[in-house]
Design an enzyme around this catalytic site. Structure first.
Site, PDB file in Angstrom:
ATOM      1  N   SER A 166       0.842  -1.206   0.000  1.00 24.61           N
ATOM      2  CA  SER A 166       0.000   0.000   0.000  1.00 24.61           C
ATOM      3  C   SER A 166       0.868   1.244   0.000  1.00 24.61           C
ATOM      4  O   SER A 166       2.018   1.215   0.463  1.00 24.61           O
ATOM      5  CB  SER A 166      -0.895   0.014   1.244  1.00 24.61           C
ATOM      6  OG  SER A 166      -1.528   1.264   1.419  1.00 24.61           O
ATOM      7  N   TYR A 179      -2.136  -1.315  10.298  1.00 21.88           N
ATOM      8  CA  TYR A 179      -2.266  -1.662   8.878  1.00 21.88           C
ATOM      9  C   TYR A 179      -1.031  -1.206   8.098  1.00 21.88           C
ATOM     10  O   TYR A 179      -0.456  -1.977   7.321  1.00 21.88           O
ATOM     11  CB  TYR A 179      -3.532  -1.011   8.318  1.00 21.88           C
ATOM     12  CG  TYR A 179      -3.721  -1.158   6.822  1.00 21.88           C
ATOM     13  CD1 TYR A 179      -4.323  -2.294   6.286  1.00 21.88           C
ATOM     14  CD2 TYR A 179      -3.332  -0.142   5.951  1.00 21.88           C
ATOM     15  CE1 TYR A 179      -4.515  -2.424   4.920  1.00 21.88           C
ATOM     16  CE2 TYR A 179      -3.531  -0.256   4.581  1.00 21.88           C
ATOM     17  CZ  TYR A 179      -4.116  -1.398   4.077  1.00 21.88           C
ATOM     18  OH  TYR A 179      -4.305  -1.512   2.716  1.00 21.88           O
TER      19      TYR A 179
END
Length: 274
Positions: A166, A179
């Site tokens: 990401s 995350y």
């Protein structure tokens, strides 16, 4: 394929997997791909794109059975086979069973896409309890280790492993500490595994999406945050899943035969270090 628009706050369309107008060119003909988190969002778009490029597909997912059935139908409509396997990949026994069942069904796996993930926005670190940290790492990192370890002995020269990281691994996210940490771990895993298996003729790469319109967004963020989602990118809008899937097709195909240990950034124009 039309250019997607921004997402108005009062209208939240379904993510676009590209099923209506993705035209393949045989880049993955004869290959078998296993995609985790393949029931919806980016995973579904990858499954559709791979099928349109000639690959048979297996998808692993948690418990979203209706979504998984729709993905199966989309892959089969493209003329390819699709195996759907439900369960928690963070359980190493289940991850091994997924690898075993896919190999029994197709006889091989040429492409592994580690894409399954979860996220839980929190305002402060104090709100991130031990249970959340463990759950996020188990889903996003441990499951990737378990499934890759199970399949790697069966992957031949020319195979490809693709990991979804990401943009948050590079620029951080104040609301997604755990995350973001898992996505940084995935970058390091990708680079390290690529070095380990390069002599076996197996390539390992990653994709780092920016703000992509998936079912995860409205389910985890407030209405105000959803309304602004993706607007800070140079393109001024979130991406659609089909706009990410092409990157996976490229990295899995022979067109990327000299690429390993790299991360492809698909984020609407943001320049990030790495």
């Amino acid at each position: 394929m039309s250019t997607p628009k921004s997402v108005p706050p009062q209208h939240q369309p379904q993510p676009d997997s590209g099923a209506d107008d993705y035209v393949g060119s045989g880049r993955l003909t004869g290959r078998v791909a296993l995609i985790t988190g393949g029931d919806s969002g980016i995973g579904r778009a990858i499954a559709v794109a791979f099928a349109r490029e000639g690959a048979d597909v297996a998808i692993a997912y948690l418990n979203e059975h209706a979504d998984a059935r729709e993905t199966v139908e989309l892959v089969e409509a493209a003329g390819r086979k699709c195996l759907a396997i439900a369960g928690d990949l963070a359980d190493h026994a289940h991850a091994e069973a997924v690898a075993r069942e896919t190999l029994q069904q197709y006889g091989k796996v040429d492409i592994l896409v580690n894409n399954a993930a979860e996220q839980h926005p929190r305002e402060s670190l104090e709100e991130v309890d031990a249970g959340q940290v463990e759950a996020t790492f188990r889903t996003n990192v441990f499951a990737m280790f378990y499934l890759t370890r199970a399949l790697l002995p069966h992957m031949k020269r020319g195979s490809s492993i693709l990991n979804t990281t990401s943009v948050t691994a590079y620029r951080g996210s104040k609301h997604l500490l755990d995350y973001s940490a898992t996505k940084g771990a995935i970058v390091s895993f990708t680079r390290s595994l690529a070095l380990q298996v390069v002599e076996r003729g197996i390539r390992v790469n990653g994709v780092a999406p920016g703000p992509i319109w998936t079912p995860l967004i409205p389910s985890t963020f407030s209405a105000e945050e959803v309304a602004e989602f993706g607007k800070k990118t140079p393109m001024g809008r979130p991406g659609q899943p089909f706009e990410v899937a092409g990157g996976y097709v490229f990295l899995a195909s022979d067109a990327a035969s000299y690429i390993t240990g790299q991360i492809l950034h698909i984020n609407g124009g943001e320049v990030v270090n790495g």
